[in-house]
Design a protein around this motif. Sequence first.
Motif, PDB file in Angstrom:
ATOM      1  N   VAL A   1       0.837  -1.203   0.000  1.00 39.40           N
ATOM      2  CA  VAL A   1       0.000   0.000   0.000  1.00 39.40           C
ATOM      3  C   VAL A   1       0.871   1.251   0.000  1.00 39.40           C
ATOM      4  O   VAL A   1       0.613   2.205  -0.748  1.00 39.40           O
ATOM      5  N   VAL A   2       1.921   1.259   0.797  1.00 41.21           N
ATOM      6  CA  VAL A   2       2.824   2.413   0.848  1.00 41.21           C
ATOM      7  C   VAL A   2       3.545   2.590  -0.482  1.00 41.21           C
ATOM      8  O   VAL A   2       3.662   3.712  -0.989  1.00 41.21           O
ATOM      9  N   THR A   3       4.016   1.500  -1.057  1.00 40.78           N
ATOM     10  CA  THR A   3       4.695   1.575  -2.355  1.00 40.78           C
ATOM     11  C   THR A   3       3.754   2.115  -3.425  1.00 40.78           C
ATOM     12  O   THR A   3       4.130   2.972  -4.226  1.00 40.78           O
ATOM     13  N   PHE A   4       2.521   1.643  -3.429  1.00 45.43           N
ATOM     14  CA  PHE A   4       1.536   2.112  -4.400  1.00 45.43           C
ATOM     15  C   PHE A   4       1.245   3.600  -4.204  1.00 45.43           C
ATOM     16  O   PHE A   4       1.210   4.367  -5.160  1.00 45.43           O
ATOM     17  N   ALA A   5       1.060   4.015  -2.965  1.00 45.80           N
ATOM     18  CA  ALA A   5       0.726   5.415  -2.677  1.00 45.80           C
ATOM     19  C   ALA A   5       1.861   6.356  -3.069  1.00 45.80           C
ATOM     20  O   ALA A   5       1.632   7.404  -3.692  1.00 45.80           O
ATOM     21  N   VAL A   6       3.083   5.997  -2.738  1.00 42.28           N
ATOM     22  CA  VAL A   6       4.226   6.841  -3.104  1.00 42.28           C
ATOM     23  C   VAL A   6       4.403   6.848  -4.617  1.00 42.28           C
ATOM     24  O   VAL A   6       4.704   7.883  -5.210  1.00 42.28           O
ATOM     25  N   SER A   7       4.175   5.723  -5.257  1.00 41.68           N
ATOM     26  CA  SER A   7       4.342   5.624  -6.705  1.00 41.68           C
ATOM     27  C   SER A   7       3.322   6.461  -7.465  1.00 41.68           C
ATOM     28  O   SER A   7       3.577   6.870  -8.600  1.00 41.68           O
ATOM     29  N   LEU A   8       2.174   6.716  -6.854  1.00 38.97           N
ATOM     30  CA  LEU A   8       1.188   7.594  -7.486  1.00 38.97           C
ATOM     31  C   LEU A   8       1.673   9.032  -7.578  1.00 38.97           C
ATOM     32  O   LEU A   8       1.225   9.789  -8.435  1.00 38.97           O
ATOM     33  N   ALA A   9       2.578   9.413  -6.695  1.00 39.30           N
ATOM     34  CA  ALA A   9       2.999  10.811  -6.616  1.00 39.30           C
ATOM     35  C   ALA A   9       4.409  11.057  -7.123  1.00 39.30           C
ATOM     36  O   ALA A   9       4.909  12.177  -7.009  1.00 39.30           O
ATOM     37  N   THR A  10       5.052  10.060  -7.677  1.00 40.57           N
ATOM     38  CA  THR A  10       6.451  10.245  -8.055  1.00 40.57           C
ATOM     39  C   THR A  10       6.730   9.647  -9.434  1.00 40.57           C
ATOM     40  O   THR A  10       5.839   9.175 -10.111  1.00 40.57           O
ATOM     41  N   THR A  11       7.974   9.668  -9.814  1.00 39.35           N
ATOM     42  CA  THR A  11       8.401   9.196 -11.129  1.00 39.35           C
ATOM     43  C   THR A  11       8.670   7.690 -11.106  1.00 39.35           C
ATOM     44  O   THR A  11       8.749   7.080 -10.039  1.00 39.35           O
ATOM     45  N   LEU A  12       8.846   7.111 -12.280  1.00 39.25           N
ATOM     46  CA  LEU A  12       9.092   5.674 -12.386  1.00 39.25           C
ATOM     47  C   LEU A  12      10.361   5.239 -11.645  1.00 39.25           C
ATOM     48  O   LEU A  12      10.320   4.270 -10.888  1.00 39.25           O
ATOM     49  N   PRO A  13      11.508   5.913 -11.822  1.00 35.70           N
ATOM     50  CA  PRO A  13      12.698   5.467 -11.081  1.00 35.70           C
ATOM     51  C   PRO A  13      12.511   5.522  -9.562  1.00 35.70           C
ATOM     52  O   PRO A  13      12.936   4.617  -8.844  1.00 35.70           O
ATOM     53  N   ALA A  14      11.855   6.570  -9.081  1.00 35.68           N
ATOM     54  CA  ALA A  14      11.621   6.669  -7.634  1.00 35.68           C
ATOM     55  C   ALA A  14      10.633   5.606  -7.166  1.00 35.68           C
ATOM     56  O   ALA A  14      10.766   5.058  -6.063  1.00 35.68           O
ATOM     57  N   ALA A  15       9.645   5.287  -7.997  1.00 30.76           N
ATOM     58  CA  ALA A  15       8.677   4.246  -7.647  1.00 30.76           C
ATOM     59  C   ALA A  15       9.357   2.881  -7.559  1.00 30.76           C
ATOM     60  O   ALA A  15       9.121   2.118  -6.615  1.00 30.76           O
ATOM     61  N   LEU A  16      10.215   2.585  -8.524  1.00 29.88           N
ATOM     62  CA  LEU A  16      10.934   1.312  -8.487  1.00 29.88           C
ATOM     63  C   LEU A  16      11.928   1.278  -7.333  1.00 29.88           C
ATOM     64  O   LEU A  16      12.139   0.231  -6.710  1.00 29.88           O
TER      65      LEU A  16
END
Length: 129
Positions: free
Chosen positions: A44-59
């Motif tokens: 859930v945290v990974t998904f939430a942060v990934s909604l607000a950031t770029t692909l490299p930061a999400a990965l």
Amino acid sequence: MDKHLLAGGFGFPLGFLAAITVALGSAAVGAFAHPVAVLVALTVVTFAVSLATTLPAALGTAFVSWGTYTGFVLDSLGELQLNGRSALAAVVLVLAALVAVAAVALRRWWHTPRGASVSVIRFAPPVRG
């Protein structure tokens, strides 16, 4: 880049902090006895942060979440291991990051008027001289 995404390198530190906070909170309440619950919280945290950031930061956030989960939830000594459970966690976390980034990209594509040009915003005047 979308104006609603965290830029300037703030996305990965946010994901790092969020993943570590979830891990510490899970340890504090004794949730390491239930590794699936910790994996769900990290997803859930990974998904939430990934909604607000770029692909490299999400990965990067997915990788930190996986390392925290594998090193401290599945193995209390902090050693990274690759077995069936940690590989499944890696797949789940990477998919959460990719689905979130793809959803933001799809939303941006869907709401962009056809034929609209992309303008570049400069924060400083061009250097001449």
